[in-house]
Design an enzyme around this catalytic site. Sequence first.
Site, PDB file in Angstrom:
ATOM      1  N   ASP A  72      83.223 -38.312 -24.307  1.00  0.00           N
ATOM      2  CA  ASP A  72      84.051 -39.506 -24.441  1.00  0.00           C
ATOM      3  C   ASP A  72      83.609 -40.361 -25.619  1.00  0.00           C
ATOM      4  OD1 ASP A  72      81.625 -40.363 -23.305  1.00  0.00           O
ATOM      5  OD2 ASP A  72      82.493 -40.607 -21.319  1.00  0.00           O
ATOM      6  N   ASP A 141      80.552 -45.813  -9.347  1.00  0.00           N
ATOM      7  CA  ASP A 141      81.842 -45.723  -8.661  1.00  0.00           C
ATOM      8  C   ASP A 141      82.383 -44.298  -8.654  1.00  0.00           C
ATOM      9  OD1 ASP A 141      82.481 -45.428 -11.309  1.00  0.00           O
ATOM     10  OD2 ASP A 141      83.989 -47.019 -11.378  1.00  0.00           O
ATOM     11  N   HIS A 143      82.755 -42.266 -11.317  1.00  0.00           N
ATOM     12  CA  HIS A 143      83.457 -41.771 -12.507  1.00  0.00           C
ATOM     13  C   HIS A 143      82.605 -40.746 -13.252  1.00  0.00           C
ATOM     14  CE1 HIS A 143      81.315 -45.134 -14.733  1.00  0.00           C
ATOM     15  NE2 HIS A 143      81.227 -44.171 -15.630  1.00  0.00           N
ATOM     16  N   GLU A 148      87.965 -42.752 -14.494  1.00  0.00           N
ATOM     17  CA  GLU A 148      87.737 -43.802 -13.516  1.00  0.00           C
ATOM     18  C   GLU A 148      88.370 -43.447 -12.169  1.00  0.00           C
ATOM     19  OE1 GLU A 148      85.675 -45.958 -14.403  1.00  0.00           O
ATOM     20  OE2 GLU A 148      86.249 -47.188 -16.109  1.00  0.00           O
TER      21      GLU A 148
END
Length: 267
Positions: A72, A141, A143, A148
Amino acid sequence: MKVVFLDNTDQVAQWVSGYIIWKINSFKPTISRPFLLGLPTGSSPIKTYKNLIKLYQDGQVSFKYVVIFTMDEYIGISSDDPTSYCKFLHDNFIDHIDIAQENVNFLNGNVTDLNYECERYEKKIKSYGNIHLFIGGVGKDGHVAFNEPGSSFNSRTRVKNLSRETRLSNARFFSYKIEAVPKFALTIGLATLLESQEIIIIATGQDKAAAVQAAIEGSVNHTWPISCLQFHPKTTLICDELSTVELKIKTVKYFQELEVNNNKIFN
């Protein structure tokens, strides 16, 4: 899914770096048959990269015929900015090994046509074939890369809106100023990741415990992107002790027994 439980981050880094080298050396890459390696950025792999550099310097591995794809990149940050993932990987790994620069592939978050850039990246991966080994981390979380919660398991490389939680977590790289963290990034998709022949996910620290629990004990759920790895035939989750505190004791014992039995068979 295979799960390896280790005591601390040093052991995790030693395991992952050793495995990467074993995979490259076993593959015996050549100029016409390179080893395809996917790599992450962030804090999770830093010790792994330090180990890889040391092992390269000791003559235990060469990256001459390795092709790297990163996961990314932020949109709107130049590649030489200290907070860019391109700069991070160069400073912490690429510039210290014998890899050819043309064999290192980054997403470019500064092009005019971002959709074209995402398509270009997917095509570049496909031009080589499936990635042999993709190393990744996981957010608290759940990801993976910048996929996400809510990301489609069929997603490809694309523009992604970053959650406030992700931006808060990454603010430590921006002098703890959330307003300085970009709101958008380019990321490989979960489907892109799942096409890799093998995946290793690094999970360290107590703040990753809920994500580890969701990955191992939870159901497949798009609110926990890491759970998509339950679909993959060859995924290994490497955990330190702190990241396992949400797991049931019987779950830990089960995977520990499997690892002991595997070691007896293969050693």
